[in-house]
Design a protein around this motif. Structure first.
Motif, PDB file in Angstrom:
ATOM      1  N   TRP A  81      76.200  10.253  13.313  1.00 17.08           N
ATOM      2  CA  TRP A  81      76.792  11.401  13.815  1.00 17.08           C
ATOM      3  C   TRP A  81      76.983  12.466  12.785  1.00 17.08           C
ATOM      4  O   TRP A  81      76.527  13.534  12.882  1.00 17.08           O
ATOM      5  CB  TRP A  81      78.124  11.003  14.145  1.00 17.08           C
ATOM      6  CG  TRP A  81      79.169  12.163  14.723  1.00 17.08           C
ATOM      7  CD1 TRP A  81      78.965  12.685  16.190  1.00 17.08           C
ATOM      8  CD2 TRP A  81      79.797  12.924  14.075  1.00 17.08           C
ATOM      9  NE1 TRP A  81      79.845  13.768  16.103  1.00 17.08           N
ATOM     10  CE2 TRP A  81      80.379  14.006  14.993  1.00 17.08           C
ATOM     11  CE3 TRP A  81      80.185  13.260  12.697  1.00 17.08           C
ATOM     12  CZ2 TRP A  81      80.978  15.229  14.643  1.00 17.08           C
ATOM     13  CZ3 TRP A  81      81.133  14.256  12.477  1.00 17.08           C
ATOM     14  CH2 TRP A  81      81.408  15.065  13.299  1.00 17.08           C
ATOM     15  N   ARG A  85      75.130  16.213  13.129  1.00 14.21           N
ATOM     16  CA  ARG A  85      75.860  17.436  12.999  1.00 14.21           C
ATOM     17  C   ARG A  85      75.176  18.294  11.792  1.00 14.21           C
ATOM     18  O   ARG A  85      75.000  19.541  11.917  1.00 14.21           O
ATOM     19  CB  ARG A  85      77.288  17.380  12.694  1.00 14.21           C
ATOM     20  CG  ARG A  85      78.139  16.551  13.910  1.00 14.21           C
ATOM     21  CD  ARG A  85      78.299  17.454  14.904  1.00 14.21           C
ATOM     22  NE  ARG A  85      78.914  18.525  14.770  1.00 14.21           N
ATOM     23  CZ  ARG A  85      78.794  19.500  15.299  1.00 14.21           C
ATOM     24  NH1 ARG A  85      78.151  19.632  16.727  1.00 14.21           N
ATOM     25  NH2 ARG A  85      79.565  20.932  15.169  1.00 14.21           N
ATOM     26  N   PHE A 104      71.915  11.608  17.968  1.00 11.49           N
ATOM     27  CA  PHE A 104      73.091  11.549  18.985  1.00 11.49           C
ATOM     28  C   PHE A 104      72.344  10.510  19.829  1.00 11.49           C
ATOM     29  O   PHE A 104      73.123   9.607  20.297  1.00 11.49           O
ATOM     30  CB  PHE A 104      73.137  12.711  19.629  1.00 11.49           C
ATOM     31  CG  PHE A 104      73.935  13.893  18.566  1.00 11.49           C
ATOM     32  CD1 PHE A 104      74.920  13.401  17.563  1.00 11.49           C
ATOM     33  CD2 PHE A 104      73.480  15.150  18.467  1.00 11.49           C
ATOM     34  CE1 PHE A 104      75.355  14.486  16.663  1.00 11.49           C
ATOM     35  CE2 PHE A 104      74.101  15.932  17.651  1.00 11.49           C
ATOM     36  CZ  PHE A 104      75.071  15.788  16.937  1.00 11.49           C
ATOM     37  N   ILE A 107      72.889   6.964  18.914  1.00 10.51           N
ATOM     38  CA  ILE A 107      74.400   6.436  18.951  1.00 10.51           C
ATOM     39  C   ILE A 107      74.809   6.152  20.380  1.00 10.51           C
ATOM     40  O   ILE A 107      75.189   5.306  20.851  1.00 10.51           O
ATOM     41  CB  ILE A 107      75.458   7.608  18.591  1.00 10.51           C
ATOM     42  CG1 ILE A 107      75.111   8.148  17.182  1.00 10.51           C
ATOM     43  CG2 ILE A 107      76.759   7.237  18.746  1.00 10.51           C
ATOM     44  CD1 ILE A 107      75.779   9.215  16.531  1.00 10.51           C
ATOM     45  N   GLN A 120      84.762   3.313  16.238  1.00  9.95           N
ATOM     46  CA  GLN A 120      83.852   4.273  16.534  1.00  9.95           C
ATOM     47  C   GLN A 120      83.721   5.290  17.722  1.00  9.95           C
ATOM     48  O   GLN A 120      82.772   6.031  17.997  1.00  9.95           O
ATOM     49  CB  GLN A 120      82.373   3.665  16.176  1.00  9.95           C
ATOM     50  CG  GLN A 120      81.783   2.834  17.459  1.00  9.95           C
ATOM     51  CD  GLN A 120      82.612   1.506  17.243  1.00  9.95           C
ATOM     52  OE1 GLN A 120      83.304   1.051  16.355  1.00  9.95           O
ATOM     53  NE2 GLN A 120      82.032   0.530  18.118  1.00  9.95           N
ATOM     54  N   VAL A 123      83.352   8.803  17.843  1.00 11.95           N
ATOM     55  CA  VAL A 123      81.818   9.363  17.310  1.00 11.95           C
ATOM     56  C   VAL A 123      80.863   9.167  18.664  1.00 11.95           C
ATOM     57  O   VAL A 123      80.046   9.870  18.921  1.00 11.95           O
ATOM     58  CB  VAL A 123      81.495   8.394  16.434  1.00 11.95           C
ATOM     59  CG1 VAL A 123      79.820   8.583  16.023  1.00 11.95           C
ATOM     60  CG2 VAL A 123      82.307   8.632  15.148  1.00 11.95           C
ATOM     61  N   ASN A 126      81.697  11.857  21.451  1.00  6.68           N
ATOM     62  CA  ASN A 126      81.005  13.086  20.786  1.00  6.68           C
ATOM     63  C   ASN A 126      79.702  13.335  20.787  1.00  6.68           C
ATOM     64  O   ASN A 126      78.984  14.226  20.866  1.00  6.68           O
ATOM     65  CB  ASN A 126      81.718  13.537  19.391  1.00  6.68           C
ATOM     66  CG  ASN A 126      83.052  14.119  19.553  1.00  6.68           C
ATOM     67  OD1 ASN A 126      83.114  15.325  19.609  1.00  6.68           O
ATOM     68  ND2 ASN A 126      83.872  13.404  19.591  1.00  6.68           N
ATOM     69  N   ALA A 127      78.781  11.964  20.686  1.00 10.91           N
ATOM     70  CA  ALA A 127      77.245  12.119  20.657  1.00 10.91           C
ATOM     71  C   ALA A 127      76.957  12.431  22.298  1.00 10.91           C
ATOM     72  O   ALA A 127      76.111  12.983  22.219  1.00 10.91           O
ATOM     73  CB  ALA A 127      77.064  10.656  20.461  1.00 10.91           C
TER      74      ALA A 127
END
Length: 274
Positions: A81, A85, A104, A107, A120, A123, A126-127
């Motif tokens: 992640w 970013r 991403f 993930i 996680q 994470v 958000n991926a």
């Protein structure tokens, strides 16, 4: 990217959320009002960090690129992640949306069915949000083309299965605009309400603006002003639309609206503390 089981989870969880969220997710009344003079300038209340902001602290900024790459190749989702970013923002590396998309995707592919309570989980959620935003715009000169329906799938999964507030906000916008999904104000407003209740300031601002102006929703000036006040407090310097929306609403609000908004704000803040 997902297994068939994942797609079933999306449909079931999304349907359960929409069916179980009453209109009061963004509606509400408060009995009694404080003195109007005390509400002339509404106070601000600090909103909680979004999951994305909290994740920035998950890996130390001093962690070397080599160490991150080593951890990412070993399947560490937080390292993946962080690298995603970095490439998305050009932070310490050459900006590369294609590489960000790949991190991403790793993930999402490996952790889509992780428990929403797993360490996680933020994470992973958000991926999915990042992937949804890439699909919404497409990546120039790549195989990732604009696909609004695919974007909606990404947002729906993160919003319903993981309960991610940023995904709920992005999903609400799609329904309100009829992009990648049927135009549906009811669903859009409910997703906005869920995100706003979790402190997502953009959702608070959009919902507040709609309620104050009676835009596609029954007008509730005090409730709208409350959400706009919370959003103004959390807005970034470049999010001038939020500050401007708040200022316009405050200028138009009656003394009764301001007084009611103040009491609603106090109740909301107290509820967050309990």
């Amino acid at each position: 990217m997902w297994t068939s089981r994942s797609r079933v989870l999306v449909v079931l969880a999304w349907g359960a959320v929409c069916a179980g969220v009453p209109a009061s997710a963004f509606d509400g009344t408060v009995a009694g009002q404080p003195d109007a003079a005390t509400a002339a300038a509404l106070p601000v209340a600090a909103a909680p960090l979004s999951s994305a902001q909290a994740l920035k602290k998950a890996v130390s900024p001093s962690t070397s690129l080599t160490a991150l790459q080593y951890a990412a190749e070993g399947g560490h989702p937080i390292a993946q992640w962080r690298l995603g970013r970095m490439y998305a923002n050009g932070d310490g590396v050459t900006q590369d949306d294609q590489r960000a998309f790949e991190y991403f995707s790793r993930i999402a592919n490996a952790h889509a069915e992780d428990s929403p309570s797993a360490p996680q989980a933020a994470v992973v959620a958000n991926a999915f949000v990042a992937l949804g935003r890439y699909y919404l715009q497409g990546i120039p000169n790549s195989t990732i083309k604009r696909d609004a329906e695919r974007a909606r799938e990404m947002f729906s999964y993160a919003a319903s299965y993981f309960g991610n507030a940023d995904a709920q906000y992005d999903l609400a916008r799609l329904y309100l605009k009829g992009i990648g999904a049927p135009h549906d104000v009811k669903y859009g407003a409910r997703w906005l309400g869920l995100a706003a209740q979790k402190g997502q300031h953009e959702a608070q601002a959009m919902l507040g603006k709609m309620l104050f102006n009676g835009d596609q929703l029954p007008r509730q000036a005090a409730r709208g002003l409350m959400w706009l006040t919370l959003a103004r407090d959390a807005a970034q310097p470049d999010e001038t639309w939020i500050t401007e929306s708040y200022n316009r609403a405050l200028a138009k609000a009656s003394e009764d609206d301001r007084a009611m908004a103040l009491q609603m704000l106090e109740h909301w803040v107290q509820g967050r503390r309990d």
